[in-house]
Design a protein around this motif. Sequence first.
Motif, PDB file in Angstrom:
ATOM      1  N   PRO A 162      62.295  28.631   5.368  1.00 37.17           N
ATOM      2  CA  PRO A 162      62.897  29.492   6.395  1.00 37.17           C
ATOM      3  C   PRO A 162      61.905  29.829   7.511  1.00 37.17           C
ATOM      4  CG  PRO A 162      62.416  30.758   4.410  1.00 37.17           C
ATOM      5  CD  PRO A 162      61.998  29.347   4.137  1.00 37.17           C
ATOM      6  N   ARG A 189      64.430  18.405  11.420  1.00 39.73           N
ATOM      7  CA  ARG A 189      65.711  19.089  11.281  1.00 39.73           C
ATOM      8  C   ARG A 189      65.554  20.182  10.243  1.00 39.73           C
ATOM      9  NH1 ARG A 189      69.838  16.611  14.132  1.00 39.73           N
ATOM     10  NH2 ARG A 189      71.276  18.063  13.184  1.00 39.73           N
ATOM     11  N   LYS A 190      66.210  21.303  10.517  1.00 39.20           N
ATOM     12  CA  LYS A 190      66.073  22.457   9.650  1.00 39.20           C
ATOM     13  C   LYS A 190      67.411  22.716   8.977  1.00 39.20           C
ATOM     14  CE  LYS A 190      64.334  27.175   9.863  1.00 39.20           C
ATOM     15  NZ  LYS A 190      65.407  27.691   8.994  1.00 39.20           N
ATOM     16  N   VAL A 191      67.377  22.893   7.681  1.00 40.01           N
ATOM     17  CA  VAL A 191      68.598  23.223   6.966  1.00 40.01           C
ATOM     18  C   VAL A 191      68.647  24.737   6.804  1.00 40.01           C
ATOM     19  CG1 VAL A 191      69.855  22.973   4.801  1.00 40.01           C
ATOM     20  CG2 VAL A 191      68.591  21.036   5.727  1.00 40.01           C
ATOM     21  N   ASP A 192      69.699  25.344   7.271  1.00 43.78           N
ATOM     22  CA  ASP A 192      69.880  26.779   7.098  1.00 43.78           C
ATOM     23  C   ASP A 192      71.065  26.969   6.162  1.00 43.78           C
ATOM     24  OD1 ASP A 192      70.559  29.435   7.211  1.00 43.78           O
ATOM     25  OD2 ASP A 192      70.185  29.634   9.351  1.00 43.78           O
ATOM     26  N   LEU A 193      70.771  27.351   4.932  1.00 38.98           N
ATOM     27  CA  LEU A 193      71.814  27.425   3.913  1.00 38.98           C
ATOM     28  C   LEU A 193      72.818  28.534   4.203  1.00 38.98           C
ATOM     29  CD1 LEU A 193      69.544  26.830   0.803  1.00 38.98           C
ATOM     30  CD2 LEU A 193      71.108  25.188   1.841  1.00 38.98           C
ATOM     31  N   LEU A 231      62.651  16.902   7.146  1.00 44.96           N
ATOM     32  CA  LEU A 231      63.770  17.793   6.856  1.00 44.96           C
ATOM     33  C   LEU A 231      63.189  19.072   6.275  1.00 44.96           C
ATOM     34  CD1 LEU A 231      66.842  18.116   6.785  1.00 44.96           C
ATOM     35  CD2 LEU A 231      66.819  17.194   4.471  1.00 44.96           C
ATOM     36  N   PHE A 259      63.499  22.755   4.703  1.00 46.09           N
ATOM     37  CA  PHE A 259      64.299  23.776   4.031  1.00 46.09           C
ATOM     38  C   PHE A 259      63.597  25.136   4.047  1.00 46.09           C
ATOM     39  CE2 PHE A 259      66.329  20.044   2.232  1.00 46.09           C
ATOM     40  CZ  PHE A 259      67.643  20.433   2.079  1.00 46.09           C
TER      41      PHE A 259
END
Lengths: 224, 224
Positions: A184, A196-200, A180, A182
């Motif tokens: 950028p 999987r990439k979290v884009d806030l 995972l 976070f």
Amino acid sequence: MTARTPDSARDIPEATVARLPVYLRALTGLAEDGTTTCSSEELAASAGVNSAKLRKDLSYLGSYGTRGVGYDVEYLRYQIAREIGVTQDWPVVIVGIGNLGHALANYSGFRSRGFRVVALLDADPDRHTDVVAGLEVRSFEDLETIVAEHDVSIGVIATPAVAAQSVADRMVASGITSILNFAPTVLTAPEGVDVRKVDLSIELQILAYHEQRKAGAIETEVLS
Amino acid sequence: MTARTPDSARDIPEATVARLPVYLRALTGLAEDGTTTCSSEELAASAGVNSAKLRKDLSYLGSYGTRGVGYDVEYLRYQIAREIGVTQDWPVVIVGIGNLGHALANYSGFRSRGFRVVALLDADPDRHTDVVAGLEVRSFEDLETIVAEHDVSIGVIATPAVAAQSVADRMVASGITSILNFAPTVLTAPEGVDVRKVDLSIELQILAYHEQRKAGAIETEVLS
């Protein structure tokens, strides 16, 4: 042989998989409010989807509810949690213990969903004396030992962008198969490793879309 | 009259709205790699959706690409950014400057998408001497003044769960109409105010689903 699961006939569409955690969260909310049964309309409204889509999604799990009664909240929670795999215990390592890593280590939502943070790693020796969320921050050099010891398959990257790919490579080499991210930046990983990439900012963009339309509506009202 | 937008015939389905930021991110990645045109298949693969859905989604924006050439990356980026509203400047306030608030204030992905953090507020006077991401942390009491001064319509809540509802109520009273909630609690807000909740564990749950199936596949392989 190819790496297919035993029951590949039951393969669930990716978009449905992505909504299962949302249903689980909605059901947890209903359970906490003391609700024991709910209609598909109620559950769909809590989850923010339309009820036809919800019923279709749940049909992949073999859940159809009872006509006139609806779904049993606790049982459906269990079914979804089992399907996702969060009835198991998932040991997780977090690499990069800056502000975001701190926040993630303390995030109550992981533990309650079966994710147990077993180690916090950082490349900066100055952070190795810190204790965060009850865990000592350890050297990134300990990664392989920790992954082997705790049988870790999921790694979380909260480093600056520039370090993320080398952290990911080392995670993969150590046996981690889900990452995972976070940071950028876009990561590459070999086949068989899920990233999987979290884009806030995604949720903010969805709000902006609606704000823009509200602003348009007000202008129309003023002019009319 | 009711608050409808001038061109409600072009209302875009909510699921499509949620994917537009994902397309925008994929297009930005392609542009950074020097790609000037792309097929719907390439863009769909980057965004992690199927290409038929992508084409359907983009048709709501009147974007159909050019047969045999595909989409112009820069132009499509502009079209989507304009549709979402991120070609505008969106002033944002963040309330709750703990570790997560710090991380959000420093998050580079907001600024590059048109979100400008104009103020950081915290109820704890001990934090009011801190400077985070070039901004002084200010008293929560300053909320109304800041919202009026900068014409803020979007607020971000990064407080503990127990404080989140009262922060949301005060945001609404001050004129904020969109709230992004990172606190692990469900918020209520009056009609006309959009609230979106970020659950940092959702992506982990999607990874867990795939991990579980990989584990199943390995067991089958061992047994067969």
